[in-house]
Scaffold this active site. Structure first.
Site, PDB file in Angstrom:
ATOM      1  N   HIS A   8      36.226   6.272  59.378  1.00 47.15           N
ATOM      2  CA  HIS A   8      37.026   6.987  60.079  1.00 47.15           C
ATOM      3  C   HIS A   8      38.430   6.587  59.785  1.00 47.15           C
ATOM      4  O   HIS A   8      38.781   5.213  59.421  1.00 47.15           O
ATOM      5  CB  HIS A   8      36.902   6.666  61.795  1.00 47.15           C
TER       6      HIS A   8
ATOM      7  N   GLY B 235      33.871  24.551  25.749  1.00 43.49           N
ATOM      8  CA  GLY B 235      33.811  24.558  27.061  1.00 43.49           C
ATOM      9  C   GLY B 235      33.492  25.964  27.776  1.00 43.49           C
ATOM     10  O   GLY B 235      33.629  26.190  28.969  1.00 43.49           O
TER      11      GLY B 235
ATOM     12  N   CYS C 274      34.749  28.872  31.769  1.00 43.06           N
ATOM     13  CA  CYS C 274      35.036  27.979  32.753  1.00 43.06           C
ATOM     14  C   CYS C 274      36.114  26.999  32.165  1.00 43.06           C
ATOM     15  O   CYS C 274      37.242  26.835  33.104  1.00 43.06           O
ATOM     16  CB  CYS C 274      34.037  27.085  33.073  1.00 43.06           C
TER      17      CYS C 274
ATOM     18  N   ILE D 150      37.438  35.399  42.524  1.00 42.90           N
ATOM     19  CA  ILE D 150      38.711  35.577  41.355  1.00 42.90           C
ATOM     20  C   ILE D 150      39.849  36.144  42.117  1.00 42.90           C
ATOM     21  O   ILE D 150      40.932  35.625  41.808  1.00 42.90           O
ATOM     22  CB  ILE D 150      38.152  36.059  40.386  1.00 42.90           C
TER      23      ILE D 150
ATOM     24  N   ALA E 267      38.010  41.719  46.421  1.00 43.22           N
ATOM     25  CA  ALA E 267      38.132  40.484  47.282  1.00 43.22           C
ATOM     26  C   ALA E 267      37.247  39.324  47.169  1.00 43.22           C
ATOM     27  O   ALA E 267      36.687  38.866  48.221  1.00 43.22           O
ATOM     28  CB  ALA E 267      38.480  40.764  48.558  1.00 43.22           C
TER      29      ALA E 267
HETATM   30  P1  NAD Z   1      32.835  39.071  42.978  1.00 43.31           P
HETATM   31  O1  NAD Z   1      31.470  39.504  42.892  1.00 43.31           O
HETATM   32  O2  NAD Z   1      32.708  37.798  43.598  1.00 43.31           O
HETATM   33  O3  NAD Z   1      33.905  40.079  43.947  1.00 43.31           O
HETATM   34  C1  NAD Z   1      34.009  41.338  43.293  1.00 43.31           C
HETATM   35  C2  NAD Z   1      34.605  42.007  44.554  1.00 43.31           C
HETATM   36  O4  NAD Z   1      35.012  43.339  44.153  1.00 43.31           O
HETATM   37  C3  NAD Z   1      33.441  42.347  45.562  1.00 43.31           C
HETATM   38  O5  NAD Z   1      33.957  41.845  46.893  1.00 43.31           O
HETATM   39  C4  NAD Z   1      33.147  44.101  45.423  1.00 43.31           C
HETATM   40  O6  NAD Z   1      32.918  44.642  46.725  1.00 43.31           O
HETATM   41  C5  NAD Z   1      34.562  44.358  45.065  1.00 43.31           C
HETATM   42  N1  NAD Z   1      34.579  45.668  44.309  1.00 43.31           N
HETATM   43  C6  NAD Z   1      33.676  46.280  43.610  1.00 43.31           C
HETATM   44  N2  NAD Z   1      34.236  47.469  43.019  1.00 43.31           N
HETATM   45  C7  NAD Z   1      35.426  47.839  43.867  1.00 43.31           C
HETATM   46  C8  NAD Z   1      36.194  48.981  43.614  1.00 43.31           C
HETATM   47  N3  NAD Z   1      36.122  49.868  43.171  1.00 43.31           N
HETATM   48  N4  NAD Z   1      37.077  48.907  44.453  1.00 43.31           N
HETATM   49  C9  NAD Z   1      37.337  47.836  45.332  1.00 43.31           C
HETATM   50  N5  NAD Z   1      36.728  46.577  45.243  1.00 43.31           N
HETATM   51  C10 NAD Z   1      35.824  46.611  44.392  1.00 43.31           C
HETATM   52  O7  NAD Z   1      33.569  38.740  41.629  1.00 43.31           O
HETATM   53  P2  NAD Z   1      34.731  37.987  40.991  1.00 43.31           P
HETATM   54  O8  NAD Z   1      35.609  37.609  42.085  1.00 43.31           O
HETATM   55  O9  NAD Z   1      35.237  38.888  39.966  1.00 43.31           O
HETATM   56  O10 NAD Z   1      33.895  36.685  40.530  1.00 43.31           O
HETATM   57  C11 NAD Z   1      32.905  37.090  39.336  1.00 43.31           C
HETATM   58  C12 NAD Z   1      32.087  35.869  39.381  1.00 43.31           C
HETATM   59  O11 NAD Z   1      32.538  34.649  39.060  1.00 43.31           O
HETATM   60  C13 NAD Z   1      31.327  35.682  40.533  1.00 43.31           C
HETATM   61  O12 NAD Z   1      29.927  35.856  40.499  1.00 43.31           O
HETATM   62  C14 NAD Z   1      31.810  34.411  41.135  1.00 43.31           C
HETATM   63  O13 NAD Z   1      30.727  33.501  41.629  1.00 43.31           O
HETATM   64  C15 NAD Z   1      32.357  33.616  39.978  1.00 43.31           C
HETATM   65  N6  NAD Z   1      33.339  32.795  40.224  1.00 43.31           N
HETATM   66  C16 NAD Z   1      33.182  31.722  40.843  1.00 43.31           C
HETATM   67  C17 NAD Z   1      34.548  30.959  41.119  1.00 43.31           C
HETATM   68  C18 NAD Z   1      34.234  29.860  41.944  1.00 43.31           C
HETATM   69  O14 NAD Z   1      33.175  29.204  42.025  1.00 43.31           O
HETATM   70  N7  NAD Z   1      35.316  29.285  42.963  1.00 43.31           N
HETATM   71  C19 NAD Z   1      35.663  31.585  41.003  1.00 43.31           C
HETATM   72  C20 NAD Z   1      35.839  32.465  40.068  1.00 43.31           C
HETATM   73  C21 NAD Z   1      34.568  33.355  39.944  1.00 43.31           C
END
Ligand code: NAD
Length: 462
Positions: A441, A39, A42, A185, A182
């Site tokens: 609706h 799996g 994910c 995740i 932000a």
């Molecule tokens: P992300 O790339 O979405 O966000 C990371 C954030 O960290 C960015 O906003 C960035 O500007 C910030 N950042 C980077 N360096 C920094 C620093 N030194 N200080 C402060 N902020 C900093 O990454 P994520 O949230 O870790 O997710 C990783 C991947 O996993 C993504 O590609 C996402 O698409 C995928 N994911 C998807 C889902 C979903 O579809 N619901 C859920 C979780 C993860």
């Protein structure tokens, strides 16, 4: 050497789906996975466990603060964190067993161990006890996924300073959790622990949250999440984080050091390509550590393909799945296709945030003329009955042809609602097409119809 028609390395959503599709096409398939459970990220330590925690923590908040409004009084609501975590583990366990059953049913041969290319058409599998098995196949798909990116100065200790893996299993609600990043995740897991009672501070390097999402939607998300008690420090670059006894200190440029008891590092993910034996078939990585592929997922080495988080494009489970199917169909049937313009993205906060297609900022920078329709959930009867009225649907359509170019939703069940938009875009729908479709609706989906009507200035309930 065991001979197969196809060897897939990695049993995440990309790899296991590719293996199943090839088996459906009558091929003799091997899937190599080093983890005991199938799996991938994910299912084991990503999408699924986080959704379980999001759901449970939402119920907790509802029982404590929202049900009274419905006339349901809950006295003495208590959190049983151990039960909440056990429920999550049970869901994950059930689903990983489900993939095992699918492999058996489809006669996919599973090999447990580290898969590595060993020259053209050859793969070795090294088990935990060091035993090596040799496999051979004319086609090999690399689907090894990604892992959390590290940040210079942030000293991960696998406990107090950790990644999403640790944040899915804290045994005690943190007093103060600092989230670095932000993105998806950070916001999802930050929401979980905030709801369960932690003080949560999110530090983000950019002046905004959710990079890549439509600005207007991300602004609203910032406002709504702030109202739930998540504290944001934007434009704040984290330079260090370290553990001192039972406390952690996080340092960022321009801000005083922050003391907390847990740190979640969520600054993106990097492809897993270590020790894959790429050099044995003459492959090199691109500047971002990804495996270069052509439009049909073929690498520069004959018979070697790559899909999912190890190649270009968004790191999303459903994108990897589509690529797995398309890659296998291309190999064995000669056709196979992924439409990258209609891959939705969803952040499962409350409210959910979902999008597909172009953002307003992208259209502006491309100089493309567009019309925009917005409808607020508070104008929708079902949203009122649910008691979830925050948010909006925004549809962007070509100014000349009316073809839908992007749809962005923040609001209840946005992650489910976006499917209609993705299907409409896949079929090349105009906003008028969507507006003329009957929507039951009272449903939240009516907000899409209303936003489509709003593109032409004729929303009925605005
Ligand atoms: P992300 O790339 O979405 O966000 C990371 C954030 O960290 C960015 O906003 C960035 O500007 C910030 N950042 C980077 N360096 C920094 C620093 N030194 N200080 C402060 N902020 C900093 O990454 P994520 O949230 O870790 O997710 C990783 C991947 O996993 C993504 O590609 C996402 O698409 C995928 N994911 C998807 C889902 C979903 O579809 N619901 C859920 C979780 C993860």
């Amino acid at each position: 050497m065991s001979a197969h028609d196809l060897i897939v390395i990695g049993a995440g959503p990309g790899g296991y789906v590719a293996a199943l599709r090839a088996a459906q096409l009558g091929r003799n398939v091997a899937c190599v996975e080093r983890e005991p459970a199938l799996g991938g990220t994910c299912l084991r330590i990503g999408c699924i466990p986080s959704k379980a925690l999001l759901e449970s923590s939402e119920r907790y908040v509802a029982a404590r603060a929202e049900l009274a409004e419905h006339g349901v009084r809950c006295a003495g609501v208590e959190l049983d964190l151990a039960a909440l975590l056990a429920r999550k583990d049970k869901i994950v366990g059930g689903l990983t067993k489900g993939i095992e059953a699918l492999f058996k049913k489809n006669k996919v041969t599973r090999y447990t161990g580290h898969g590595r290319l060993a020259g053209p058409g050859r793969v070795t599998v090294t088990a935990a006890d060091g035993r090596v098995t040799e496999l051979g196949a004319p086609h090999i798909i690399l689907a090894t996924g990604s892992r959390s990116a590290e940040l210079k100065g942030v000293e991960l200790d696998g406990d107090r300073i950790g990644t999403s893996t640790e944040a899915l299993a804290y045994k005690k609600v943190p007093e103060h959790l600092v989230v670095i990043g932000a993105g998806y995740i950070g916001l999802e897991l930050g929401s979980v622990w905030r709801r369960l009672g932690a003080k949560v501070t999110v530090l983000e390097f950019l002046p905004r949250i959710l990079p890549g999402m439509d600005d207007e939607i991300a602004d609203e998300a910032l406002k709504l999440l702030g109202r739930q008690g998540l504290e944001f420090q934007l434009g704040c670059r984290v330079t260090a984080a370290r553990v001192k006894g039972r406390k952690c200190t996080v340092e960022c440029e321009g801000v005083a050091p922050i003391e907390c008891d847990r740190v979640l590092l969520a600054v993106g993910r990097v492809p897993c390509t270590d020790d894959l034996g790429l050099e044995t078939v003459g492959l090199t990585l691109d500047e971002r550590g990804r495996i270069p592929v052509d439009a049909h997922f073929a690498t520069a080495a004959a018979g070697v393909y790559a899909i999912g988080d190890v190649i270009r494009g968004p790191m999303l489970a459903h994108k990897a799945e589509e690529e797995g199917v398309a890659c296998v169909e291309r190999i064995f049937t000669g056709y196979g296709h992924v439409n990258y313009d209609t891959i939705p993205g969803v952040c499962y906060t409350e409210p959910e945030i979902a999008s597909v297609g172009r953002t307003e900022e992208q259209l502006k920078s491309e100089g493309r003329a567009y019309r925009k329709g917005v409808f607020q959930f508070r104008g929708n009867g079902r949203a009122r009955a649910l008691g979830h009225v925050d948010g909006r649907v925004k549809i962007l359509a070509d100014a000349q042809t009316d073809r839908i170019l992007g749809v962005h939703i923040i609001g209840p069940r946005a992650g489910d609602l976006i499917a209609e938009a993705a299907v409409a875009m896949e079929f090349g729908a105009s906003s008028e097409d969507l507006a003329r479709c009957t929507h039951a609706h009272p449903t939240l989906a009516e907000c899409l119809k209303e936003a489509a009507l709003a593109v032409d200035g004729r929303a009925l309930h605005a």
